[in-house]
Scaffold this active site. Structure first.
Site, PDB file in Angstrom:
ATOM      1  N   ASP A   1     -11.578  33.589  -9.063  1.00  0.00           N
ATOM      2  CA  ASP A   1     -10.267  33.633  -8.400  1.00  0.00           C
ATOM      3  C   ASP A   1      -9.730  35.059  -8.422  1.00  0.00           C
ATOM      4  O   ASP A   1      -8.795  35.379  -9.152  1.00  0.00           O
ATOM      5  CB  ASP A   1      -9.315  32.668  -9.127  1.00  0.00           C
ATOM      6  CG  ASP A   1      -7.986  32.501  -8.423  1.00  0.00           C
ATOM      7  OD1 ASP A   1      -7.897  32.852  -7.230  1.00  0.00           O
ATOM      8  OD2 ASP A   1      -7.045  32.007  -9.075  1.00  0.00           O
TER       9      ASP A   1
ATOM     10  N   THR B   1       1.306  28.892  -5.182  1.00  0.00           N
ATOM     11  CA  THR B   1       2.049  27.697  -5.604  1.00  0.00           C
ATOM     12  C   THR B   1       3.301  28.016  -6.419  1.00  0.00           C
ATOM     13  O   THR B   1       4.104  27.121  -6.687  1.00  0.00           O
ATOM     14  CB  THR B   1       1.132  26.766  -6.426  1.00  0.00           C
ATOM     15  OG1 THR B   1       0.527  27.541  -7.477  1.00  0.00           O
ATOM     16  CG2 THR B   1       0.054  26.160  -5.568  1.00  0.00           C
TER      17      THR B   1
ATOM     18  N   LYS C   1      -8.642  36.680  -5.628  1.00  0.00           N
ATOM     19  CA  LYS C   1      -7.604  36.834  -4.582  1.00  0.00           C
ATOM     20  C   LYS C   1      -7.674  38.218  -3.955  1.00  0.00           C
ATOM     21  O   LYS C   1      -6.707  38.997  -3.971  1.00  0.00           O
ATOM     22  CB  LYS C   1      -6.208  36.581  -5.157  1.00  0.00           C
ATOM     23  CG  LYS C   1      -6.023  35.194  -5.751  1.00  0.00           C
ATOM     24  CD  LYS C   1      -4.591  34.968  -6.156  1.00  0.00           C
ATOM     25  CE  LYS C   1      -4.396  33.664  -6.882  1.00  0.00           C
ATOM     26  NZ  LYS C   1      -4.945  33.670  -8.269  1.00  0.00           N
TER      27      LYS C   1
ATOM     28  N   GLN D   1       5.200  27.510 -11.969  1.00  0.00           N
ATOM     29  CA  GLN D   1       4.774  26.813 -10.744  1.00  0.00           C
ATOM     30  C   GLN D   1       5.972  26.116 -10.088  1.00  0.00           C
ATOM     31  O   GLN D   1       6.740  25.445 -10.771  1.00  0.00           O
ATOM     32  CB  GLN D   1       3.699  25.763 -11.081  1.00  0.00           C
ATOM     33  CG  GLN D   1       2.444  26.319 -11.695  1.00  0.00           C
ATOM     34  CD  GLN D   1       1.523  26.982 -10.678  1.00  0.00           C
ATOM     35  OE1 GLN D   1       1.899  27.183  -9.516  1.00  0.00           O
ATOM     36  NE2 GLN D   1       0.323  27.325 -11.107  1.00  0.00           N
TER      37      GLN D   1
ATOM     38  N   GLY E   1      -4.835  24.967 -15.582  1.00  0.00           N
ATOM     39  CA  GLY E   1      -4.985  25.986 -16.614  1.00  0.00           C
ATOM     40  C   GLY E   1      -4.262  25.602 -17.878  1.00  0.00           C
ATOM     41  O   GLY E   1      -4.802  24.904 -18.759  1.00  0.00           O
TER      42      GLY E   1
END
Ligand SMILES: O=c1ccn([C@@H]2O[C@H](COP(=O)(O)O)[C@@H](O)[C@H]2O)c(=O)[nH]1
Length: 236
Positions: free
Chosen positions: A66, A121, A68, A191, A211
């Site tokens: 991940d 998110t 990004k 989040q 996570g």
């Protein structure tokens, strides 16, 4: 493998957001055969964790890298081409057209699957507007999903709140990977667009990324197995 054929257990991706390779390997040992899919993101990758991608893949685990990525197209293309050699199953790039196009070029004919991050998110409409975007979350996620699909991206990262609408846009073959998963009663932390595992699967998510609720638990294996049981129940 087509998303509909993924076993319930393999739909849980545990984010190894831990401070060192030693801590990550200890977590993998603790989770044992229960968890088959791991995510390596900023924290671990920048703590020397990239070789762990290959080590985990060689041991039979799947790895979601991940990172990004987001840069000019040529740089993204070259970076992705290097990453194809690590053995990851998924790699994230931000869902900007130049970035996605570069990533698809760099991926070439390798097996690496590219996921486009639609809208993080931790963002809501106000956060997007504060960042200068005119569109709200659902409009931007859907617009980026259409662009991603047209450019040959394999999957999308979104919150489970958008999974139902995305499924209608991209069909059954595109992988929908959803962070923002919180078992009932778990702290949301930073989040903002969250769902429980069962509701996320029912909404159309293929993979759930979890996570902190797992890696910060006193019994990570028990939490991971409870999430997998909830996934299995939602799939029926
Ligand atoms: O939109 C996104 C994209 C990626 N993530 C990543 O997923 C995990 C979620 O961790 P939790 O501890 O379960 O919140 C984390 O590594 C993020 O970088 C995301 O949350 N949202």
């Amino acid at each position: 493998m087509r998303p509909a054929e993924i076993a319930p257990k393999d739909r849980l991706i545990v984010a190894l957001d831990l401070p060192s390779v030693d801590a990550a390997e200890a977590m993998v040992t603790r989770l044992g055969n229960s968890v088959t899919f791991y995510k390596i993101g900023y924290r671990l990758a920048y703590a020397g964790g990239l070789p762990l991608v290959t080590k985990l893949a060689d041991s039979g685990k799947k790895v979601f890298l991940d990172l990004k990525l987001h840069d000019i197209g040529n740089t993204v293309s070259q970076g992705v081409e290097s990453i194809t050699r690590l053995g990851a199953t998924f790699l994230t790039v931000h869902a900007y057209p130049q970035t996605m196009k570069g990533a698809v070029e760099g991926r070439g004919s390798s097996k690496l699957k590219l996921l486009a991050v639609t809208v993080l998110t931790s963002y809501n409409d106000d956060d997007l507007h504060a960042a200068g975007f005119r569109l709200g979350v659902s409009e931007l996620v859907e617009a980026r999903a259409r662009q991603a699909q047209a450019l040959g991206i394999d999957g999308l990262v979104s919150s489970p709140e958008e999974a139902g609408a995305l499924r209608k846009i991209v069909g059954q073959q595109t992988n929908l990977v959803t962070p923002g998963i919180r078992p009932a009663g778990a702290a949301s932390g930073d989040q903002k667009r969250i769902m429980t595992p069962g509701r996320a699967i029912a909404a159309g998510a293929d993979y759930l990324v979890v996570g902190r609720p797992v890696v910060e638990a006193s019994d990570p294996k028990a939490i991971a197995e409870a999430i997998q049981a909830e996934i299995a129940q939602a799939l029926g």
